[in-house]
Design a protein around this motif. Structure first.
Motif, short mmCIF file in Angstrom:
data_model
loop_
_atom_site.label_atom_id
_atom_site.label_comp_id
_atom_site.label_asym_id
_atom_site.label_seq_id
_atom_site.Cartn_x
_atom_site.Cartn_y
_atom_site.Cartn_z
N SER A 115 0.84 -1.19 0.00
CA SER A 115 0.00 0.00 0.00
C SER A 115 0.88 1.24 0.00
O SER A 115 1.99 1.22 0.53
CB SER A 115 -0.92 0.01 1.23
N THR A 138 0.47 5.53 0.64
CA THR A 138 -0.36 6.68 0.98
C THR A 138 0.40 7.97 0.72
O THR A 138 1.62 8.05 0.89
CB THR A 138 -0.78 6.64 2.47
N SER A 160 -4.31 -0.92 -7.94
CA SER A 160 -5.64 -0.35 -7.78
C SER A 160 -5.55 0.91 -6.93
O SER A 160 -4.61 1.08 -6.13
CB SER A 160 -6.60 -1.35 -7.14
N ARG A 161 -6.55 1.78 -7.12
CA ARG A 161 -6.67 2.97 -6.28
C ARG A 161 -7.26 2.56 -4.93
O ARG A 161 -8.13 1.69 -4.86
CB ARG A 161 -7.59 3.99 -6.93
N GLY A 162 -6.82 3.22 -3.88
CA GLY A 162 -7.36 2.96 -2.57
C GLY A 162 -8.67 3.71 -2.35
O GLY A 162 -9.23 4.30 -3.28
N ASN A 163 -9.13 3.69 -1.13
CA ASN A 163 -10.40 4.33 -0.81
C ASN A 163 -10.31 5.85 -0.82
O ASN A 163 -11.33 6.54 -0.93
CB ASN A 163 -10.89 3.86 0.56
N THR A 164 -9.13 6.40 -0.67
CA THR A 164 -8.96 7.84 -0.71
C THR A 164 -8.11 8.21 -1.91
O THR A 164 -7.33 7.41 -2.42
CB THR A 164 -8.30 8.36 0.58
N GLN A 165 -8.28 9.44 -2.35
CA GLN A 165 -7.54 9.91 -3.52
C GLN A 165 -6.05 9.80 -3.29
O GLN A 165 -5.56 10.06 -2.20
CB GLN A 165 -7.93 11.36 -3.80
#
Length: 123
Positions: free
Chosen positions: A21, A23, A71-76
């Protein structure tokens, strides 16, 4: 200024799976093209998987097609990399990267980088 932080690196046996992941934090003004690159000892940093800033089209290195999914996560401006059927040759430091456009990202220009996370696959 933008900062990227990776997580999820580990040591696994061949055939196993890992999920990385990334961020983003800092002064975020836009949606970025993002991707994962890796660098093995003595080798150049290579692109593994990238995703467009708009539309989320994805591109993969031939060596990981069918095994890795970005893939894109839940936040931009957060991304994940699901890695399945891992092979010893996948061993490397994996870096998260972000750039205003996909072209800049794959050219590694005007690009932000994370510190990297180690992935080790043993046979």
């Amino acid at each position: 200024q933008v900062q990227l932080k990776e997580s999820g690196g580990d040591s696994v046996q061949a055939g196993g799976s890992l999920r990385l992941s990334c961020t983003m934090s800092g002064h975020i003004e836009r949606r970025y093209a993002m991707g994962w690159f890796r660098q093995a000892p003595g080798k150049d940093r290579e692109g593994v998987a990238t995703i467009y800033a708009i539309g989320d089209s994805t591109y993969y290195a031939d060596s990981v097609k069918g095994r890795f999914t970005i893939s894109r996560g839940n936040t931009q401006n957060t991304i994940d990399l699901q890695m399945n059927s891992l092979k010893p040759e996948d061993t490397a430091v994996y870096y998260c990267a972000a750039a205003p456009t996909w072209v800049e990202l794959v050219r590694k220009s005007n690009t932000y980088w994370g510190q990297g996370t180690q992935v080790t696959v043993s046979s």
